[in-house]
Design a protein around this motif. Structure first.
Motif, PDB file in Angstrom:
ATOM      1  N   SER A  76      84.914  -0.867  40.420  1.00 21.63           N
ATOM      2  CA  SER A  76      86.072  -1.060  39.549  1.00 21.63           C
ATOM      3  C   SER A  76      85.682  -1.703  38.223  1.00 21.63           C
ATOM      4  CB  SER A  76      87.108  -1.938  40.264  1.00 21.63           C
ATOM      5  OG  SER A  76      88.193  -2.244  39.402  1.00 21.63           O
ATOM      6  N   ASP A  77      84.877  -2.773  38.280  1.00 22.77           N
ATOM      7  CA  ASP A  77      84.487  -3.457  37.046  1.00 22.77           C
ATOM      8  C   ASP A  77      83.515  -2.634  36.219  1.00 22.77           C
ATOM      9  OD1 ASP A  77      86.099  -5.530  37.817  1.00 22.77           O
ATOM     10  OD2 ASP A  77      84.664  -7.091  37.300  1.00 22.77           O
ATOM     11  N   LEU A  78      82.652  -1.872  36.881  1.00 18.82           N
ATOM     12  CA  LEU A  78      81.735  -0.985  36.145  1.00 18.82           C
ATOM     13  C   LEU A  78      82.519   0.101  35.409  1.00 18.82           C
ATOM     14  CD1 LEU A  78      78.884  -0.613  38.806  1.00 18.82           C
ATOM     15  CD2 LEU A  78      78.709  -1.810  36.614  1.00 18.82           C
ATOM     16  N   LYS A  79      83.593   0.574  36.037  1.00 18.12           N
ATOM     17  CA  LYS A  79      84.424   1.595  35.378  1.00 18.12           C
ATOM     18  C   LYS A  79      85.199   0.987  34.204  1.00 18.12           C
ATOM     19  CE  LYS A  79      88.545   2.592  36.412  1.00 18.12           C
ATOM     20  NZ  LYS A  79      89.880   2.987  36.898  1.00 18.12           N
ATOM     21  N   ILE A  80      85.805  -0.167  34.423  1.00 17.74           N
ATOM     22  CA  ILE A  80      86.588  -0.820  33.372  1.00 17.74           C
ATOM     23  C   ILE A  80      85.728  -1.118  32.144  1.00 17.74           C
ATOM     24  CG2 ILE A  80      87.821  -2.957  32.778  1.00 17.74           C
ATOM     25  CD1 ILE A  80      88.795  -3.023  35.705  1.00 17.74           C
ATOM     26  N   LYS A  88      87.994  12.080  37.262  1.00 20.30           N
ATOM     27  CA  LYS A  88      89.265  12.271  37.958  1.00 20.30           C
ATOM     28  C   LYS A  88      89.354  11.227  39.060  1.00 20.30           C
ATOM     29  CE  LYS A  88      87.622  15.936  41.086  1.00 20.30           C
ATOM     30  NZ  LYS A  88      87.915  17.278  41.594  1.00 20.30           N
ATOM     31  N   ARG A  89      90.543  11.038  39.580  1.00 19.25           N
ATOM     32  CA  ARG A  89      90.782   9.965  40.531  1.00 19.25           C
ATOM     33  C   ARG A  89      89.851  10.062  41.742  1.00 19.25           C
ATOM     34  NH1 ARG A  89      96.708   8.192  42.975  1.00 19.25           N
ATOM     35  NH2 ARG A  89      95.983   6.380  44.127  1.00 19.25           N
ATOM     36  N   GLY A  90      89.170   8.939  42.022  1.00 22.80           N
ATOM     37  CA  GLY A  90      88.287   8.878  43.175  1.00 22.80           C
ATOM     38  C   GLY A  90      86.913   9.470  42.949  1.00 22.80           C
ATOM     39  N   HIS A  91      86.600   9.894  41.725  1.00 22.04           N
ATOM     40  CA  HIS A  91      85.302  10.486  41.409  1.00 22.04           C
ATOM     41  C   HIS A  91      84.652   9.708  40.263  1.00 22.04           C
ATOM     42  CE1 HIS A  91      85.662  14.347  43.739  1.00 22.04           C
ATOM     43  NE2 HIS A  91      86.919  13.906  43.772  1.00 22.04           N
ATOM     44  N   TYR A  92      83.359   9.450  40.397  1.00 24.93           N
ATOM     45  CA  TYR A  92      82.668   8.614  39.408  1.00 24.93           C
ATOM     46  C   TYR A  92      81.336   9.232  39.010  1.00 24.93           C
ATOM     47  CZ  TYR A  92      86.105   5.092  40.624  1.00 24.93           C
ATOM     48  OH  TYR A  92      87.281   4.420  40.830  1.00 24.93           O
ATOM     49  N   GLU A  93      80.904   8.856  37.797  1.00 25.43           N
ATOM     50  CA  GLU A  93      79.588   9.250  37.287  1.00 25.43           C
ATOM     51  C   GLU A  93      79.119   8.188  36.306  1.00 25.43           C
ATOM     52  OE1 GLU A  93      80.625  13.033  35.646  1.00 25.43           O
ATOM     53  OE2 GLU A  93      81.198  12.183  33.701  1.00 25.43           O
ATOM     54  N   ILE A  94      77.822   8.006  36.207  1.00 23.70           N
ATOM     55  CA  ILE A  94      77.286   7.003  35.289  1.00 23.70           C
ATOM     56  C   ILE A  94      77.477   7.474  33.857  1.00 23.70           C
ATOM     57  CG2 ILE A  94      74.920   7.918  35.329  1.00 23.70           C
ATOM     58  CD1 ILE A  94      73.976   4.959  35.229  1.00 23.70           C
ATOM     59  N   SER A  95      77.854   6.566  32.968  1.00 28.95           N
ATOM     60  CA  SER A  95      78.066   6.894  31.558  1.00 28.95           C
ATOM     61  C   SER A  95      76.771   6.726  30.772  1.00 28.95           C
ATOM     62  CB  SER A  95      79.156   5.982  30.969  1.00 28.95           C
ATOM     63  OG  SER A  95      78.692   4.635  30.926  1.00 28.95           O
ATOM     64  N   ASP A  96      76.781   7.146  29.513  1.00 25.58           N
ATOM     65  CA  ASP A  96      75.604   6.944  28.653  1.00 25.58           C
ATOM     66  C   ASP A  96      75.324   5.454  28.488  1.00 25.58           C
ATOM     67  OD1 ASP A  96      75.264   9.660  28.323  1.00 25.58           O
ATOM     68  OD2 ASP A  96      76.439   9.753  26.459  1.00 25.58           O
ATOM     69  N   LEU A  97      76.399   4.665  28.344  1.00 23.39           N
ATOM     70  CA  LEU A  97      76.228   3.209  28.245  1.00 23.39           C
ATOM     71  C   LEU A  97      75.628   2.660  29.534  1.00 23.39           C
ATOM     72  CD1 LEU A  97      76.660   0.516  26.777  1.00 23.39           C
ATOM     73  CD2 LEU A  97      78.999   0.462  27.700  1.00 23.39           C
ATOM     74  N   GLY A  98      76.042   3.210  30.669  1.00 19.93           N
ATOM     75  CA  GLY A  98      75.493   2.783  31.947  1.00 19.93           C
ATOM     76  C   GLY A  98      74.005   3.078  32.046  1.00 19.93           C
ATOM     77  N   LYS A  99      73.604   4.259  31.567  1.00 17.47           N
ATOM     78  CA  LYS A  99      72.176   4.623  31.590  1.00 17.47           C
ATOM     79  C   LYS A  99      71.366   3.694  30.688  1.00 17.47           C
ATOM     80  CE  LYS A  99      73.186   9.502  32.482  1.00 17.47           C
ATOM     81  NZ  LYS A  99      73.175  10.876  31.923  1.00 17.47           N
ATOM     82  N   GLN A 100      71.923   3.387  29.513  1.00  9.75           N
ATOM     83  CA  GLN A 100      71.236   2.477  28.589  1.00  9.75           C
ATOM     84  C   GLN A 100      71.099   1.090  29.196  1.00  9.75           C
ATOM     85  OE1 GLN A 100      73.551   2.612  24.965  1.00  9.75           O
ATOM     86  NE2 GLN A 100      73.340   4.843  24.778  1.00  9.75           N
ATOM     87  N   THR A 101      72.151   0.622  29.854  1.00 12.95           N
ATOM     88  CA  THR A 101      72.128  -0.693  30.487  1.00 12.95           C
ATOM     89  C   THR A 101      71.106  -0.735  31.612  1.00 12.95           C
ATOM     90  OG1 THR A 101      74.460  -1.083  29.956  1.00 12.95           O
ATOM     91  CG2 THR A 101      73.519  -2.395  31.739  1.00 12.95           C
ATOM     92  N   LEU A 102      71.047   0.333  32.399  1.00 13.55           N
ATOM     93  CA  LEU A 102      70.098   0.405  33.507  1.00 13.55           C
ATOM     94  C   LEU A 102      68.661   0.383  32.986  1.00 13.55           C
ATOM     95  CD1 LEU A 102      70.538   0.491  36.540  1.00 13.55           C
ATOM     96  CD2 LEU A 102      70.325   2.979  36.455  1.00 13.55           C
ATOM     97  N   ASP A 103      68.417   1.090  31.880  1.00 12.64           N
ATOM     98  CA  ASP A 103      67.077   1.091  31.274  1.00 12.64           C
ATOM     99  C   ASP A 103      66.702  -0.292  30.753  1.00 12.64           C
ATOM    100  OD1 ASP A 103      66.733   3.762  31.801  1.00 12.64           O
ATOM    101  OD2 ASP A 103      67.413   4.429  29.829  1.00 12.64           O
ATOM    102  N   LYS A 104      67.706  -1.006  30.237  1.00 11.19           N
ATOM    103  CA  LYS A 104      67.461  -2.307  29.618  1.00 11.19           C
ATOM    104  C   LYS A 104      67.356  -3.432  30.642  1.00 11.19           C
ATOM    105  CE  LYS A 104      69.642  -5.570  26.377  1.00 11.19           C
ATOM    106  NZ  LYS A 104      70.843  -5.801  25.523  1.00 11.19           N
ATOM    107  N   LEU A 105      68.266  -3.462  31.612  1.00 12.58           N
ATOM    108  CA  LEU A 105      68.359  -4.593  32.545  1.00 12.58           C
ATOM    109  C   LEU A 105      67.923  -4.268  33.962  1.00 12.58           C
ATOM    110  CD1 LEU A 105      71.849  -6.006  31.456  1.00 12.58           C
ATOM    111  CD2 LEU A 105      69.593  -6.771  30.689  1.00 12.58           C
ATOM    112  N   GLY A 106      67.768  -2.996  34.281  1.00 15.73           N
ATOM    113  CA  GLY A 106      67.482  -2.642  35.659  1.00 15.73           C
ATOM    114  C   GLY A 106      68.680  -2.997  36.527  1.00 15.73           C
ATOM    115  N   THR A 107      68.420  -3.574  37.691  1.00 15.63           N
ATOM    116  CA  THR A 107      69.528  -3.962  38.583  1.00 15.63           C
ATOM    117  C   THR A 107      69.984  -5.406  38.363  1.00 15.63           C
ATOM    118  OG1 THR A 107      67.943  -4.560  40.318  1.00 15.63           O
ATOM    119  CG2 THR A 107      68.841  -2.311  40.359  1.00 15.63           C
ATOM    120  N   ASP A 108      69.414  -6.097  37.381  1.00 16.51           N
ATOM    121  CA  ASP A 108      69.794  -7.495  37.102  1.00 16.51           C
ATOM    122  C   ASP A 108      71.039  -7.539  36.220  1.00 16.51           C
ATOM    123  OD1 ASP A 108      67.638  -8.492  38.562  1.00 16.51           O
ATOM    124  OD2 ASP A 108      66.292  -8.363  36.826  1.00 16.51           O
TER     125      ASP A 108
END
Length: 312
Positions: A76-80, A88-108
């Motif tokens: 929920s917070d990752l989506k917000i 669509k409702r109940g379906h999720y995918e990582i965003s470009d911002l999410g990919k950038q964050t993952l590259d920068k911070l990893g799982t931290d």
């Protein structure tokens, strides 16, 4: 490889909802589209959560699975915040911002970071605005909230309050903090019939910050040491061993060590060996909320139902 023991977790080693933020974003990056239940189960599997924690449920009458609920909070917070998209409702995918964050911070990825993102801030501002509008009442009526959703919402508010309270404690004067901790222990009934519980004098405390009576006659005493530390200043084995030495000088066989940070694994082992109860920042804030120390009731809500016995 992810390991649940390395995530931010509760005293029973169950990851907290924000402990699941990084793993959830990483798992979401592994394929293009996810259904919510599929994503929840994949995250729990990815962190190698043992069966006893996978199947652990809330003690309330709804008996929801705790791990699944906490992953749901993280989603929920990752989506917000814009790190996940919801096509669509109940379906999720990582965003470009999410990919950038993952590259920068990893799982931290922490709740503080997620809540600092522009989309999350805009969402909170909009919620505050809605509270002052008639639109808020209409929105609430159209939500069709279930009891479980209400229960989950209150759990998340407690988690957020716990984080805010811990930040406040770390900003408190160290001497004031000691008095607050003795106040907490007193509320937990660690005092004699005469109510004696006191903070020791700094000039002659022998490494002891507070002394409380465990029984009504004051025959058994509890010695307390508190450390108001920053999040990254963990308490190690040497500190616990030193406290154990101070307890020996007092002729005490046990003690309580409270900190606003956390303990290393070796410190936890030393605590068990020396019969010292260790209370970290997360446990501390939960106790303060439970015993209402440093917090106050803002609102009270009652959920009523028909009393069938009355109509018999």
């Amino acid at each position: 490889m992810l390991n649940y023991k390395n995530l931010k977790h509760s005293e029973n080693e169950m990851p907290t909802w924000d402990g699941f933020l990084g793993p959830t974003l990483q798992v979401a990056s592994m394929k293009e589209h996810w259904q919510i239940r599929e994503l929840e189960h994949a995250v729990i599997k990815a962190v190698n959560l043992p069966e006893n924690l996978v199947n652990l449920r809330y003690a309330s009458k709804y008996h929801d699975l705790i791990a699944q609920n906490r992953v749901n909070f993280a989603i929920s917070d990752l989506k917000i915040s814009g790190l996940l998209n919801c096509p669509k409702r109940g379906h999720y995918e990582i965003s470009d911002l999410g990919k950038q964050t993952l590259d920068k911070l990893g799982t931290d990825i922490t709740a503080k970071y997620v809540h600092s993102l522009p989309m999350y801030i805009d969402y909170q501002n909009m919620r505050r605005q809605n509270k002052s509008d008639d639109k808020a009442d209409n929105d609430i009526q159209s939500l069709e909230l279930t009891k479980i959703q209400i229960h989950n919402w209150f759990d998340k508010q407690k988690e957020n309050l716990s984080d805010a309270l811990l930040t406040k404690l770390r900003e408190t004067d160290p001497f004031v903090f000691e008095y607050m901790m003795i106040e907490l222990m007193t509320k937990m009934d660690y005092k004699g019939a005469d109510g004696k519980a006191f903070v020791t004098q700094k000039s002659n405390d022998g490494g002891i910050d507070g002394i409380l009576n465990q029984d009504a006659l004051g025959l058994r005493k509890i010695y307390v040491q508190v450390k108001r530390y920053a999040e990254d200043n963990t308490v190690g084995r040497q500190t616990i061993s030193q406290f154990h030495g101070d307890l020996d000088l007092q002729g005490a066989g046990s003690g309580v060590f409270i900190t606003t940070s956390s303990f290393t694994r070796s410190a936890e082992e030393a605590g068990k060996k020396f019969n010292i109860k260790l209370i970290d920042g997360e446990t501390l804030t939960k106790l303060m909320i439970e015993y209402k120390v440093g917090v106050q009731v803002q609102d009270t809500f009652e959920l009523l139902e028909i009393d069938d016995d009355f109509f018999k």
